[in-house]
Every structure is written in C-alpha cells, then in structure tokens.
Design a protein around this motif. Sequence first.
Motif, short mmCIF file in Angstrom:
data_model
loop_
_atom_site.label_atom_id
_atom_site.label_comp_id
_atom_site.label_asym_id
_atom_site.label_seq_id
_atom_site.Cartn_x
_atom_site.Cartn_y
_atom_site.Cartn_z
N ARG A 170 0.82 -1.22 0.00
CA ARG A 170 0.00 0.00 0.00
C ARG A 170 0.85 1.27 0.00
O ARG A 170 0.53 2.23 -0.69
CB ARG A 170 -0.94 0.01 1.22
N LEU A 171 1.95 1.28 0.75
CA LEU A 171 2.75 2.50 0.87
C LEU A 171 3.29 2.95 -0.48
O LEU A 171 3.34 4.14 -0.79
CB LEU A 171 3.90 2.27 1.86
N GLU A 172 3.69 1.98 -1.32
CA GLU A 172 4.27 2.31 -2.63
C GLU A 172 3.23 2.33 -3.76
O GLU A 172 3.58 2.57 -4.91
CB GLU A 172 5.34 1.28 -3.00
N ALA A 173 1.96 2.08 -3.43
CA ALA A 173 0.96 1.80 -4.46
C ALA A 173 0.73 2.96 -5.43
O ALA A 173 0.61 2.75 -6.64
CB ALA A 173 -0.37 1.40 -3.81
N THR A 174 0.66 4.20 -4.93
CA THR A 174 0.40 5.32 -5.83
C THR A 174 1.55 5.49 -6.81
O THR A 174 1.34 5.65 -8.02
CB THR A 174 0.18 6.62 -5.03
N GLY A 175 2.78 5.47 -6.30
CA GLY A 175 3.94 5.58 -7.18
C GLY A 175 4.07 4.40 -8.13
O GLY A 175 4.35 4.57 -9.33
N ARG A 176 3.85 3.19 -7.62
CA ARG A 176 3.95 2.00 -8.47
C ARG A 176 2.88 2.02 -9.56
O ARG A 176 3.14 1.68 -10.72
CB ARG A 176 3.84 0.73 -7.62
N GLY A 177 1.67 2.41 -9.18
CA GLY A 177 0.60 2.49 -10.17
C GLY A 177 0.92 3.51 -11.25
O GLY A 177 0.61 3.30 -12.44
N CYS A 178 1.56 4.62 -10.87
CA CYS A 178 1.96 5.64 -11.84
C CYS A 178 2.98 5.06 -12.82
O CYS A 178 2.92 5.33 -14.03
CB CYS A 178 2.52 6.86 -11.12
N PHE A 230 3.25 1.86 -13.64
CA PHE A 230 2.50 0.96 -14.53
C PHE A 230 1.80 1.75 -15.64
O PHE A 230 1.74 1.31 -16.80
CB PHE A 230 1.46 0.16 -13.74
N ALA A 231 1.27 2.93 -15.29
CA ALA A 231 0.61 3.79 -16.29
C ALA A 231 1.61 4.27 -17.33
O ALA A 231 1.33 4.26 -18.54
CB ALA A 231 -0.05 4.98 -15.59
N ILE A 232 2.78 4.70 -16.86
CA ILE A 232 3.83 5.17 -17.78
C ILE A 232 4.27 4.04 -18.71
O ILE A 232 4.42 4.23 -19.92
CB ILE A 232 5.03 5.72 -16.99
N GLU A 233 4.46 2.84 -18.14
CA GLU A 233 4.89 1.70 -18.95
C GLU A 233 3.88 1.38 -20.05
O GLU A 233 4.26 1.15 -21.21
CB GLU A 233 5.09 0.47 -18.05
N GLN A 234 2.59 1.39 -19.70
CA GLN A 234 1.58 1.06 -20.71
C GLN A 234 1.47 2.15 -21.76
O GLN A 234 1.29 1.86 -22.95
CB GLN A 234 0.22 0.82 -20.04
N ALA A 235 1.60 3.41 -21.34
CA ALA A 235 1.57 4.51 -22.31
C ALA A 235 2.75 4.39 -23.27
O ALA A 235 2.61 4.60 -24.49
CB ALA A 235 1.60 5.85 -21.60
N CYS A 236 3.92 4.04 -22.75
CA CYS A 236 5.09 3.90 -23.61
C CYS A 236 4.92 2.74 -24.60
O CYS A 236 5.33 2.85 -25.76
CB CYS A 236 6.35 3.69 -22.75
N ARG A 237 4.31 1.66 -24.15
CA ARG A 237 4.04 0.54 -25.08
C ARG A 237 3.08 0.99 -26.18
O ARG A 237 3.27 0.68 -27.36
CB ARG A 237 3.46 -0.65 -24.32
N THR A 238 2.06 1.73 -25.79
CA THR A 238 1.02 2.15 -26.75
C THR A 238 1.57 3.16 -27.75
O THR A 238 1.24 3.11 -28.94
CB THR A 238 -0.17 2.75 -26.00
N TYR A 239 2.41 4.09 -27.29
CA TYR A 239 2.92 5.16 -28.15
C TYR A 239 4.32 4.86 -28.68
O TYR A 239 4.98 5.75 -29.23
CB TYR A 239 2.91 6.48 -27.40
N ILE A 249 -3.38 -1.40 -16.55
CA ILE A 249 -3.27 -1.67 -17.98
C ILE A 249 -4.65 -1.62 -18.63
O ILE A 249 -4.85 -0.96 -19.66
CB ILE A 249 -2.59 -3.03 -18.23
N GLU A 250 -5.61 -2.33 -18.04
CA GLU A 250 -6.96 -2.37 -18.62
C GLU A 250 -7.58 -0.97 -18.65
O GLU A 250 -8.25 -0.61 -19.62
CB GLU A 250 -7.83 -3.34 -17.83
N SER A 251 -7.37 -0.21 -17.60
CA SER A 251 -7.95 1.14 -17.55
C SER A 251 -7.33 2.04 -18.60
O SER A 251 -8.03 2.83 -19.25
CB SER A 251 -7.75 1.74 -16.15
#
Length: 425
Positions: free
Chosen positions: A195-203, A205-214, A385-387
């Motif tokens: 939980r402590l790292e969740a916001t940063g880790r989720g961010c 994951f978002a960056i990784e998926q955006a980089c894959r997509t673009y 990823i799904e979101s």
Amino acid sequence: MLVDSPAHDQPAPSLYDIAVEQFNTAADVIGLDDDMRRILSVCKRELAVNFPVEMDDGTVQVFTGYRVQHSIAPGPSKGGIRYHPDVTLDEVKALAMWMTWKCAVVGLPYGGAKGGVRVNPKVLSQNELQNLTRRYTTEISMLLGPHSDIPAPDVNTNPQVMAWILDTYSMHHGGVAVPAVVTGKPLLLGGSAGRLEATGRGCVFAIEQACRTYDIDLPSQRVVVQGFGNVGSTVAQILHSIGCRVIGVSDSHGGIYNPNGLDIPSVLAYKRQMQTIVDFPEAENVTNEELLELDCDILVPAALEEQITEENAPRIKARLIAEAANGPTTPDADRILYDRGIIVLPDIYANAGGVTVSYFEWVQALQSFSWTEDEVNSRLQRIMIESFMAIHEAAEQYHVPLRTAALVRAIQRVAEFTRVRGIYP
C-alpha cells in the motif's frame, strides 16, 4: 465614470471551479443531460468543523477541518485526509470530485470523498498531532464507517495517523477494532502489503503502458520528478531501477539536476540525513519552477496542485507527463499541452494506484484475509493496464485528450449508477 475591470484583475478560478470546468468539458463530449449535470457538478455533503486541541504547553488552539463527500451512488465514499496550512473547503470539494472520477475510471465500487485540516503538522509534537487527529476524527465521525466513508493518507498524513483514526472510531463503536474504516494503516492493524508504494507503483504501470502504446522506449528516457515525498520518490526509484535516467527531482525546499542522471538510492539516503535533497553533492540546485522546464522526455509532477499553468506550459519540454499529484495542470495549460502534442496521463488515472490498493486493503479487512505483495502488485498492474486501454480507446473514439477521455468514462459510469438507483423519495 465606471469602467470594466481588466481581465487580469479577475480572481483566479478556484480548484473547485477547475474541477467543474473539467467535468463540463467531458459532459459536453457525451451530451450529458442537464439534470445529471446538476447532480454530479455539486458535492453531496460538505462538513466544516472548528475544534479545540490542548497543546503541550497547556494552551488551547482551535483548528478548522473539513470532510466532503462528492458522491455515494457507486458505493461508500473514499478519499484521503490531508494536513496542510493552505487547506480550504474549495480545495477539498475539488479533490472529493476528482476522487469520484478516479474510483470510477479504474472500476472501483466507491464514490469520492476528501478531508483536510488547516494546520502545519511539522510544528506539532507527536502528542499534539495525536490529539488533533483524534478530535478531528470525533468531529467528522457521523460520516465515517466501513460501509459509508473510508479515509486514507494524503499530504502530511501517514499510517500512524490512520491508526489513530481507526482507534478513535473503534472506541466509539464498542472498542473492538474496525480495520475496514480506514486504509493506508500499518500492516499490524490490517494494512495491505504494497500500500505504501501503491500510488507511485501504479503511476509507473501507467507510464509503462503509455510507452508501449505510443512506441516509446522507456529505459532510454530522461525523467524529471517534481516532489520527492512517498509518491515521487517511489516513482523515481522504480524508473531508476529499470534503467531510466532520472535527471531532476525536487522537494518543498527546491530541486536538484544532473543531466547525466542522479543516483536515486544516494539521493534518498541524503534526504534521510539532511531532511531535504537541496545541495546534494552530485547535482546542481534548481528551483521547482526551473525543474518543470528542464529538457527531459518524461515529467512526473508529484507535488501539489496547479504547477503547470498557462504561463509555463509553452516551455515544458517533456514528451509525456504523468500526473502523480492531484490537479497539477490547469485547464488552460491542458489545452496548450494538447496543441503541442504532449501526452498527459491525467491524475484521475495516473495516480489511481493508491486508491486501487486501498480498495484491496478494504476487501482484505472485510474478509479478514490478507494477500501477498506479489498478488497486490499483480492485480494493480492488471487494473492499470486495462484502464489505460479503455481510456485510450475513448480518446480515439471522441478525438479528445486522455484527461477528457478518462473523465468521459468515469462520468458515464457514475451517471449510470445514479440513473439506475433513481432519486429518493
């Protein structure tokens, strides 16, 4: 003779005005009807409390706090509590609205809430902080509950503060611990691994998926992170560990920059020792304003609201912005960034990792059954990823920026909950 005041003399829009403007922009895209706009553009409940706290020297100080619920149509309201001298009701209302959209965009069964106390916690002793927390919790306790309103940490609050809230609420309900009333609490009291790292880790994951997509090669990117608290430091650590060159970071005292890359573990060790990153020996100092305009590929605003504005947006050099903070970009800046072709991963998606793992923690508390950190991180990654794919699809469908696309998906979901439940009586 009376003359109109020049435009620049008009008061700046409040954070809540900005939140409503963003809502209306997305509502226009989907043609949301006027009745639903009226319901969703206001907060359901706004509680303001003024409460006394006995200080260590025997004097009494009176503090002002708030708890706002924007919507409870999808389920219990969910949102953090912040301690900051600049907390205002308008700010808390905006953050509550954004929490509704944030929960909806990643598919959580929550509405949005937020809380805050106008205080500088850094000048309080641990005993004074506990007294303030327990009294504030008591003042807003009529709203709280594991099936009604569930707080979490935010700016200047942490697992210990959540433990005091949990205990205070529990003492009002027979004394037996009610672990599902808060999230972000210590593991010992039913907190979730990760939980402590969740916001940063989720961010990340978002960056990784955006980089894959673009089609962006993430490990080769130069990264700047504004804000080096829990969220910003987690983002910097993870991106550094996968090979990114983190060239600039900042905290509330200022920033540091090294075009060859910062050794993030060393920066963390330095901050633990010095309580700031300023004057880190292997970098040059920069201001927070200069940091945002550094020549980089990925910019992660992880500090406070309204950092990227109409004034500095034309000078932003990043190709991708991931909003780890809430509301760091103003609507005027948004339009400039979009016209310049800069990808913005909006806050209601990019920093939703925290509330997602808070949801996992809540579920674990209700079931009295804990998950491993690997299970937590794996489920978080799947949701992020799904979101992203759903947001990207909406952006393509409606030809709008990712922020508007995320809001479109969120508003559609909450509007449908509200529509199906109907109006009582």
